[in-house]
Every structure is written in structure tokens, then in C-alpha cells.
Write an enzyme that holds these catalytic residues in place. Structure first.
Site, mmCIF file in Angstrom:
data_model
loop_
_atom_site.group_PDB
_atom_site.id
_atom_site.type_symbol
_atom_site.label_atom_id
_atom_site.label_comp_id
_atom_site.label_asym_id
_atom_site.label_seq_id
_atom_site.Cartn_x
_atom_site.Cartn_y
_atom_site.Cartn_z
ATOM 1 N N PRO A 150 0.812 -1.226 0.000
ATOM 2 C CA PRO A 150 0.000 0.000 0.000
ATOM 3 C C PRO A 150 0.842 1.272 0.000
ATOM 4 O O PRO A 150 0.334 2.353 -0.297
ATOM 5 C CB PRO A 150 -0.818 -0.113 1.298
ATOM 6 C CG PRO A 150 -0.018 -1.016 2.168
ATOM 7 C CD PRO A 150 0.729 -1.952 1.281
ATOM 8 N N ARG A 183 5.032 -4.175 5.969
ATOM 9 C CA ARG A 183 6.378 -3.650 6.253
ATOM 10 C C ARG A 183 7.338 -4.176 5.208
ATOM 11 O O ARG A 183 6.981 -5.073 4.426
ATOM 12 C CB ARG A 183 6.840 -4.113 7.644
ATOM 13 C CG ARG A 183 6.813 -5.623 7.737
ATOM 14 C CD ARG A 183 7.226 -6.198 9.056
ATOM 15 N NE ARG A 183 6.763 -7.577 9.145
ATOM 16 C CZ ARG A 183 7.367 -8.631 8.602
ATOM 17 N NH1 ARG A 183 8.499 -8.465 7.936
ATOM 18 N NH2 ARG A 183 6.869 -9.837 8.705
ATOM 19 N N ASN A 185 10.121 -6.425 3.735
ATOM 20 C CA ASN A 185 10.412 -7.861 3.890
ATOM 21 C C ASN A 185 9.228 -8.720 4.308
ATOM 22 O O ASN A 185 9.378 -9.912 4.532
ATOM 23 C CB ASN A 185 11.589 -8.107 4.850
ATOM 24 C CG ASN A 185 12.896 -7.819 4.135
ATOM 25 O OD1 ASN A 185 13.037 -8.085 2.948
ATOM 26 N ND2 ASN A 185 13.847 -7.240 4.850
ATOM 27 N N GLY A 207 5.879 -1.792 -6.957
ATOM 28 C CA GLY A 207 7.005 -1.557 -7.862
ATOM 29 C C GLY A 207 7.861 -2.816 -7.922
ATOM 30 O O GLY A 207 7.485 -3.867 -7.378
ATOM 31 N N ASP A 208 9.021 -2.704 -8.564
ATOM 32 C CA ASP A 208 9.878 -3.881 -8.730
ATOM 33 C C ASP A 208 10.401 -4.412 -7.395
ATOM 34 O O ASP A 208 10.717 -5.591 -7.272
ATOM 35 C CB ASP A 208 11.055 -3.520 -9.645
ATOM 36 C CG ASP A 208 10.567 -3.081 -11.013
ATOM 37 O OD1 ASP A 208 9.928 -3.886 -11.695
ATOM 38 O OD2 ASP A 208 10.795 -1.905 -11.379
ATOM 39 N N GLU A 213 11.604 -8.995 -3.454
ATOM 40 C CA GLU A 213 11.403 -9.711 -2.191
ATOM 41 C C GLU A 213 10.813 -11.102 -2.445
ATOM 42 O O GLU A 213 11.222 -12.081 -1.824
ATOM 43 C CB GLU A 213 10.436 -8.945 -1.288
ATOM 44 C CG GLU A 213 11.049 -7.754 -0.602
ATOM 45 C CD GLU A 213 10.131 -7.209 0.491
ATOM 46 O OE1 GLU A 213 9.159 -7.884 0.876
ATOM 47 O OE2 GLU A 213 10.404 -6.092 0.945
ATOM 48 N N ASP A 305 18.371 6.634 -8.190
ATOM 49 C CA ASP A 305 17.327 5.758 -7.658
ATOM 50 C C ASP A 305 17.140 5.987 -6.158
ATOM 51 O O ASP A 305 16.012 6.162 -5.675
ATOM 52 C CB ASP A 305 17.723 4.297 -7.935
ATOM 53 C CG ASP A 305 16.516 3.388 -7.957
ATOM 54 O OD1 ASP A 305 15.426 3.856 -7.604
ATOM 55 O OD2 ASP A 305 16.675 2.209 -8.323
ATOM 56 N N ARG A 312 9.187 10.784 -3.417
ATOM 57 C CA ARG A 312 8.245 9.693 -3.661
ATOM 58 C C ARG A 312 6.825 10.176 -3.992
ATOM 59 O O ARG A 312 6.102 9.544 -4.766
ATOM 60 C CB ARG A 312 8.246 8.805 -2.415
ATOM 61 C CG ARG A 312 7.372 7.605 -2.440
ATOM 62 C CD ARG A 312 7.735 6.658 -1.332
ATOM 63 N NE ARG A 312 8.843 5.784 -1.704
ATOM 64 C CZ ARG A 312 8.705 4.693 -2.443
ATOM 65 N NH1 ARG A 312 7.529 4.340 -2.876
ATOM 66 N NH2 ARG A 312 9.740 3.963 -2.747
HETATM 67 P P1 ADP Z 1 8.297 1.627 -5.416
HETATM 68 O O1 ADP Z 1 8.517 1.381 -6.874
HETATM 69 O O2 ADP Z 1 7.253 2.650 -5.204
HETATM 70 O O3 ADP Z 1 9.571 1.899 -4.690
HETATM 71 P P2 ADP Z 1 8.412 -1.060 -4.376
HETATM 72 O O4 ADP Z 1 7.538 -2.219 -4.672
HETATM 73 O O5 ADP Z 1 9.758 -1.092 -5.013
HETATM 74 O O6 ADP Z 1 7.673 0.278 -4.805
HETATM 75 O O7 ADP Z 1 8.510 -0.985 -2.811
HETATM 76 C C1 ADP Z 1 9.417 -0.197 -2.135
HETATM 77 C C2 ADP Z 1 9.756 -0.834 -0.812
HETATM 78 O O8 ADP Z 1 8.640 -0.869 0.052
HETATM 79 C C3 ADP Z 1 10.261 -2.254 -0.910
HETATM 80 O O9 ADP Z 1 11.565 -2.276 -0.414
HETATM 81 C C4 ADP Z 1 9.344 -3.037 0.018
HETATM 82 O O10 ADP Z 1 10.083 -3.941 0.796
HETATM 83 C C5 ADP Z 1 8.780 -1.997 0.913
HETATM 84 N N1 ADP Z 1 7.465 -2.313 1.500
HETATM 85 C C6 ADP Z 1 6.609 -3.308 1.181
HETATM 86 N N2 ADP Z 1 5.462 -3.194 1.912
HETATM 87 C C7 ADP Z 1 5.613 -2.113 2.699
HETATM 88 C C8 ADP Z 1 4.776 -1.472 3.673
HETATM 89 N N3 ADP Z 1 3.556 -1.918 3.962
HETATM 90 N N4 ADP Z 1 5.264 -0.364 4.267
HETATM 91 C C9 ADP Z 1 6.472 0.123 3.949
HETATM 92 N N5 ADP Z 1 7.310 -0.434 3.046
HETATM 93 C C10 ADP Z 1 6.888 -1.545 2.421
#
Ligand code: ADP
Ligand code: MG
Length: 522
Positions: A150, A183, A185, A207-208, A213, A305, A312
């Protein structure tokens, strides 16, 4: 299959429907006596699914969900757009007899259901987009796990799920379970311990980073050989949606962005064809071992990056803004780069240019050292899919040993950027390696050496939007196709990213394993 229906709203316009293996023909009969007819053909390759349901009276309805490419008013190129087609089936009812009325109602519904089933069967057979790549259809007897982050992008992933994804999966009759990550991981932990026999695929809407993960969670498992065969799917919901853009690019459709890309990837997901996906094994000097599907970056791109995280809220524009900031404060990064070129593409072996004592000296200079079973292994064997149970980094030697003799050591040590691409796109609008494919078994290595002017670098980035950066013949931009690479950064501090995620800074090496994972793609 042929039949007469009416329009769903008024019941006044009659349509003659005709369903073949490849298309639905809809003839609008303006007046039964008239010969004037409008005919429309709908390609079943664009159909996600179909439903039948009872009407309020004795009638039944047939709904079919199409996502054809249509040019949008003032748009760039054609994009997939949802078109729901509804038809009413009303065989005559006898108003005087309730029993007959029930019969008519049931027979209308049965007939509509027969059409809906025929739609499902024919459109499932019309998968299209195969382009000579070997695909296998995934079975939906068990559901998909859909992981949504989210927080990804501007925090819009749940709105995208509610606005598009849920509906598309329902239309395609694909059972799924929504899992919202809480969160960093979390997704990795979930797939590490999940009972994978319950899932037909693991799909991420993010995103990627979230797929990174998932892939590493699958590879963490004791049963990783089997686990990594679980098809993975990607729906763009983050700010870095490079794999989603690549998957769309592989279908040879015109580029699309944002929600248009989501519809394209959602459509491919529902069609459920899988292709092989290369995984790149990454070794770090701490002994950490990671698996990547997208890119390894150092220098300019890695800095952009990570620095763009602070922007963001502006979504994918964060990369553009940070690129401009970085160009203004351009940095040179010192380091050593070596790679194993693909067969027949070896450049001048620059062993002489390496510093004595460096681990980027080639093996030639150290007589008695034999790299991990690597001396006889020609990289030609990499041309076919790697067997998962032999996922050994046979092209790599330990990071504290010189690279093998057949590697090319890059003479320059002053770089602006190094980027190893494993897919075509690095972002929704960054087509860095236009010829890359998900399972080509290649590392598409690009580096830009120091001395490039700021305007030229800016022009290169602009040209990357259409994948034409190599056409410039810029002497500072080098492109090589490789099977393995090693990077030893000398400048400190610095940033290295793998699939957009920051990893520990220091010597790093990588080897491609062809087609060991499965990706839902078109
Ligand atoms: P973006 O392209 O927007 O960066 P990503 O899918 O790459 O999106 O996610 C960014 C990071 O957010 C990843 O490192 C992931 O582990 C982390 N993440 C996943 N779920 C959550 C969450 N609920 N809250 C915060 N971070 C999260
Ligand atoms: Mg590839």
C-alpha cells in the site's frame, strides 16, 4: 454458434451474434425487413471472460468483457480499453401460463450460459502474443496470491486494486486472495513459509522492489528448486515499474504508461501465459547471495534511484527530477569492471591494464589457481535454459581471486555509470536495453566513461525514453552482452542497487542463470 439477442437496455434493437473460434460477429439488425445491417467483429484474443445471469423478467443476459487496443482521443498510441458487451436473450414467454413462463426463463438462462461457456473456451484458446516464445498456460484450479504494497509509488496501489485489478480477475473468473504487505520484507517472509501448492501464482501489485522480495523469498526456501517454478506476475503499482514495462514491451505493443500499463499487464495476467525468466545470481563480498531479475546499477543511476526516494510523492517523476539534480552535480566514480562476454563477442582483453594485486587481474597471471570448476566450462552451455537443480555459479570465482582468463577487463576506471540490464526497461519510460528479453540468458552491460559532457548525458537519457541512445555513436557509452560480471568500486562512499534496492557497497559479481524462474507475460 449463432443466435438472436437484443440490446440489454431497451430490448428494442436486435442483434445477430455469431461466435467462431477467433471472433464474435455482432450484426445490428435495424429492422427485420430491412437489409441495412451494421456489422462489428470483436477479436476473442481481446476477451477476458464472459458471464450469464437472469434478468428481472423471463429474460437472461450475456455479458462479455473485452480489452481491445483503441486509439484514444489526443493519445499517443493505442491502449487497451475495457469494453463490456451486454446482450439480452428473451425467447417468447406465454403470459397466460406461469409454468411455461418458468420454463422459458430457465431455457433463456441455459442458452445464455451456453454462450458464456463457449466464449470462455474460445477466448482461452485465443491467447495470441506468442511471438515464437514458448509459453505454458497456468492452471487456475487454485487461486493466485496477490500481494499489494500500500506504500508503493504515491500510495495508490490499493486504489488500483479496487479500481481495476479486482474487477479484471473477477471478469476472467480467476480466484485470488489479496494480501496487503505491512512492512519491508513482509512479502519475502510470506513466500518463504507459504504452502505453495495452494497457489497457482504469486502476483505483486507494487514496484519492482516487492517482486525482488518475492523472488528472494522463493530462493531462500529449502525447496527452492520447486518453489522458483511458481509463476510470478507483476502489476505496476509503484514508482519503479520496470519489469511491468518490459513485459508490455515484449508483446511488441506501443509503449504505454500509468493505468494504461496496468490494464495491459492485468490483461496479460488474466490470460495467464507464462514464459521463462532469467535470474541473475549476485554475490557480495560479505558472502551475501541475492537473486535479481532486473538490473544491477552503480554510479549515476544507482544514486538517482536512492536519492529520488525523497520525492516519492510525485510518483515516477521522482526519477526525472533526481536525474536533473544529479546532472547538475555530476560525479565521477572510480572502480574496476570486468565481464565475461558472450561467445564470439570478446573485446580486446585488457589484462595488462589491471593493477597488479587487484582481483580484477585475469586468471592468466596466476598459474596454479583453478577457478571453481570453471576452466573447462565454455559459456556456450549457457545458451539453453539452466537446470534449476544445478544452480551453481560456475562462471564465477571467489571475489578475492582474479577473474578468469577469458573475461574482459575494462581498461577505463573512471565511470559516470555502470548498469547491467536483465530486462528491456529500467523504468516505465526508460528503454535501456531494447533487445533484451525475459529469458535471453544475457546481461546487457552498459557503461558511461568519464569525460562525457552534461548536455550529452542529458541527450542520452532523453534518447533512452525511446531506446535510441545507442544510435548516437557516443564514444563514452559502451554496450556489451555478457554472461557474468564483476565490479570493484574504489570511490567511497557510494551506492549499488540491485533491482532498485540498495545493497551493501563493495565488490560485487553476478552471473546469469537462464530461464530458471517463471513469469506471467504475454
Ligand atoms: P516503489 O517502486 O514505489 O519503490 P516497491 O515495490 O519497489 O515500490 O517498494 C518499495 C519498498 O517498500 C520495498 O523495499 C518493500 O520492501 C517496501 N514495503 C513493502 N510493503 C511495505 C509497507 N507496507 N510499508 C512500507 N514499506 C513496504
Ligand atoms: Mg534478459
Amino acid at each position: 454458434m449463432h443466435g438472436l439477442f437484443t440490446d440489454a437496455e431497451t430490448g428494442r434493437v436486435t442483434y445477430a451474434l455469431s461466435l467462431s473460434d477467433s471472433c464474435l460477429t455482432v450484426q445490428r439488425i435495424t429492422s427485420p425487413a430491412s437489409s441495412s445491417r451494421d456489422t462489428e467483429r470483436l477479436d476473442l484474443r481481446d476477451c477476458l471472460g464472459s458471464r450469464a445471469h437472469r434478468g428481472e423478467d423471463h429474460s437472461a443476459y450475456l455479458c462479455a468483457y473485452f480489452y481491445p487496443y483503441r486509439r484514444r482521443w489526443m493519445g499517443w498510441g493505442p491502449v487497451r480499453q475495457r469494453e463490456e458487451r451486454r446482450f439480452r436473450l428473451a425467447l417468447d414467454a406465454n403470459d397466460d401460463n406461469d409454468d411455461d413462463d418458468d420454463d422459458v426463463r430457465d431455457s433463456n438462462l441455459r442458452e445464455a450460459e451456453r454462450w458464456a461457456r463457449a466464449f470462455q473456451n474460445n477466448s482461452a484458446r485465443c491467447t495470441g502474443h506468442t511471438h515464437g516464445v514458448l509459453f505454458s498456460e497456468i492452471r487456475h484450479s487454485c487461486g493466485m496470491m496477490v500481494l499489494v504494497n500500500p506504500q508503493s509509488g504515491r500510495g495508490q496501489a490499493m486504489a488500483l486494486y479496487n479500481g481495476h485489478v479486482q474487477r479484471m480477475l473477477t471478469e476472467a473468473d480467476i480466484p485470488h486472495t489479496l494480501v496487503i504487505t505491512e512492512r519491508q520484507n513482509h512479502a519475502r517472509d510470506i513466500v518463504r513459509s507459504a504452502d505453495l501448492t495452494q497457489w497457482s501464482a504469486v502476483v505483486i501489485l507494487s514496484g519492482d522492489g516487492l517482486l525482488f522480495e518475492v523472488v528472494n523469498g522463493l530462493m531462500d526456501r529449502e525447496d527452492w528448486e520447486k518453489a522458483i517454478q511458481t509463476p510470478v506476475g507483476i502489476l505496476p503499482g509503484g514508482s519503479g515499474n520496470a519489469l511491468a514495462a518490459s513485459v508490455h514491451h515484449y508483446t511488441r505493443a506501443s509503449p504505454v504508461w500509468g493505468e494504461d500499463l496496468l490494464l495491459s499487464c492485468g490483461f496479460l495476467l488474466c490470460k495467464g501465459l507464462t514464459s521463462k525468466l532469467d535470474l541473475i545470481s549476485i554475490q557480495l563480498s560479505s558472502g551475501l547471495h541475492l537473486f535479481s531479475f532486473l538490473a544491477l546499477a552503480w554510479g549515476f543511476i544507482a544514486d538517482v534511484d536512492i536519492e529520488s526516494e525523497q520525492f516519492r510523492q510525485i510518483g515516477a517523476y521522482r526519477f526525472l527530477l533526481s536525474t536533473l539534480v544529479r546532472i547538475a552535480s555530476l560525479r565521477i566514480y572510480q572502480g574496476k569492471l570486468a565481464y565475461l562476454p558472450v561467445e564470439g563477442e570478446s573485446e580486446s582483453k585488457a589484462a595488462s591494464s589491471t593493477t597488479p594485486g587487484s582481483s580484477l587481474q585475469t586468471q592468466q597471471t596466476l598459474d596454479n589457481q583453478t577457478p571453481n570448476n570453471c576452466t573447462e566450462c565454455s559459456n556456450a552451455e549457457q545458451t539453453s535454459t539452466d537446470s534449476v537443480d544445478q544452480l551453481v555459479d560456475h562462471l564465477l570465482v571467489p571475489l578475492d581471486q582474479p577473474v578468469p582468463q577469458e573475461w574482459t577487463v575494462v581498461e577505463e576506471q573512471d565511470f559516470v555509470l555502470v548498469i547491467a540490464m536483465f530486462q528491456s526497461h529500467l523504468g516505465e519510460d526508460l528503454l535501456v536495453a531494447p533487445d533484451a528479453r525475459a529469458d535471453d540468458g544475457l546481461i546487457h552491460l552498459f557503461y558511461v566513461t568519464a569525460g562525457i559532457s552534461r548536455p550529452t548525458l542529458l541527450r542520452l537519457f532523453r534518447a533512452m525514453q525511446s531506446g535510441t541512445h545507442l544510435d548516437f555513436g557516443c564514444p563514452h557509452l559502451v554496450y556489451r552482452r555478457a554472461r557474468a560480471l564483476r565490479l570493484e568500486p574504489l570511490s567511497r562512499p557510494g551506492v549499488i542497487t540491485v533491482d532498485g534496492e540498495q545493497v551493501e557497497y563493495g565488490p560485487i559479481q553476478a552471473q546469469v542463470h537462464r530461464g530458471v524462474a517463471r513469469l506471467i507475460a504475454g
